[in-house]
Design a protein around this motif. Structure first.
Motif, mmCIF file in Angstrom:
data_model
loop_
_atom_site.group_PDB
_atom_site.id
_atom_site.type_symbol
_atom_site.label_atom_id
_atom_site.label_comp_id
_atom_site.label_asym_id
_atom_site.label_seq_id
_atom_site.Cartn_x
_atom_site.Cartn_y
_atom_site.Cartn_z
ATOM 1 N N SER A 43 -2.909 -3.395 -1.405
ATOM 2 C CA SER A 43 -3.803 -2.326 -0.550
ATOM 3 C C SER A 43 -5.311 -2.326 0.070
ATOM 4 C CB SER A 43 -3.407 -0.615 -1.193
ATOM 5 O OG SER A 43 -3.674 0.344 -0.374
ATOM 6 N N THR A 49 -12.545 4.667 7.712
ATOM 7 C CA THR A 49 -12.093 6.205 6.285
ATOM 8 C C THR A 49 -12.814 6.887 4.931
ATOM 9 O OG1 THR A 49 -10.703 4.184 5.079
ATOM 10 C CG2 THR A 49 -9.519 5.058 6.931
ATOM 11 N N ILE A 78 -6.164 11.161 0.647
ATOM 12 C CA ILE A 78 -5.575 9.958 -0.462
ATOM 13 C C ILE A 78 -3.682 9.863 -1.034
ATOM 14 C CG2 ILE A 78 -5.861 8.197 -2.506
ATOM 15 C CD1 ILE A 78 -8.099 8.809 -3.053
ATOM 16 N N ASP A 79 -3.209 8.221 0.247
ATOM 17 C CA ASP A 79 -1.982 8.498 0.082
ATOM 18 C C ASP A 79 -1.595 8.635 -1.422
ATOM 19 O OD1 ASP A 79 0.898 8.248 0.728
ATOM 20 O OD2 ASP A 79 0.501 6.145 1.827
ATOM 21 N N ARG A 80 -0.401 9.347 -1.377
ATOM 22 C CA ARG A 80 -0.374 9.606 -2.939
ATOM 23 C C ARG A 80 0.932 8.799 -3.323
ATOM 24 N NH1 ARG A 80 -0.512 14.314 -6.120
ATOM 25 N NH2 ARG A 80 -1.898 15.840 -5.494
ATOM 26 N N ASP A 81 1.671 7.690 -2.452
ATOM 27 C CA ASP A 81 2.509 6.837 -2.243
ATOM 28 C C ASP A 81 2.430 5.721 -2.344
ATOM 29 O OD1 ASP A 81 4.732 8.442 -1.860
ATOM 30 O OD2 ASP A 81 4.323 8.728 0.296
ATOM 31 N N ASP A 82 0.538 4.844 -2.094
ATOM 32 C CA ASP A 82 0.208 3.796 -2.827
ATOM 33 C C ASP A 82 -0.234 3.836 -3.933
ATOM 34 O OD1 ASP A 82 -1.842 2.179 -2.673
ATOM 35 O OD2 ASP A 82 -2.564 2.126 0.071
ATOM 36 N N TRP A 86 -3.366 4.866 -5.348
ATOM 37 C CA TRP A 86 -3.206 6.424 -5.891
ATOM 38 C C TRP A 86 -3.798 6.191 -7.732
ATOM 39 C CZ3 TRP A 86 -3.333 11.015 -4.973
ATOM 40 C CH2 TRP A 86 -2.852 11.928 -5.870
#
Length: 130
Positions: A43, A49, A78-82, A86
């Motif tokens: 990632s 950001t 924060i993207d929960r799907d990362d 995460w």
């Protein structure tokens, strides 16, 4: 196995699992941001950001052992799907207005201690405003 779990307890197993998840963590700093590689994927945290970066330490136990970590404060959620970011997120209770409660956190103790200062210097070089 049940006896092992009962002996170590939930918090011991959770700490062991956290240590294993960090074992293959690699962080690279470059002009655009931070690139992270872990066992569960890769990632990027773009520099634009982030609202701030800090080196945090706290003392634990009776011996006053310092636990260090690098904390990144994102300017948005924060993207929960990362899968990489995460699991390295951390919630705070005191928060300035307008910023999300979640932060990225990367422990820099033990075998990671030798990388703490080079990581701090790389962040200062590439993102001095943070």
């Amino acid at each position: 196995m049940a006896l092992l779990f009962a002996t170590i307890g939930y918090s011991g197993v959770k700490a062991f699992h956290s240590a294993l998840s960090l074992h293959h963590l690699a962080v690279s700093i470059y002009d655009a941001g931070l690139w992270l590689r872990a066992r569960n994927g890769e990632s990027v945290i773009r520099r634009d950001t982030l609202a701030g970066v800090a080196v945090h330490w706290s003392e634990t136990g009776n011996q006053g052992v310092r636990q260090y970590s690098i904390k990144l404060r994102p300017s948005g959620p924060i993207d929960r799907d990362d899968p990489v970011l995460w699991v390295r997120s951390w919630s705070v209770t005191k928060n300035p207005p307008g910023l999300p409660r979640l932060r990225h956190r990367f422990p820099t103790n033990g075998e990671y201690a030798r990388y703490r200062e080079p990581l701090v210097e790389a962040i200062r070089q590439h993102a001095p405003h943070l």
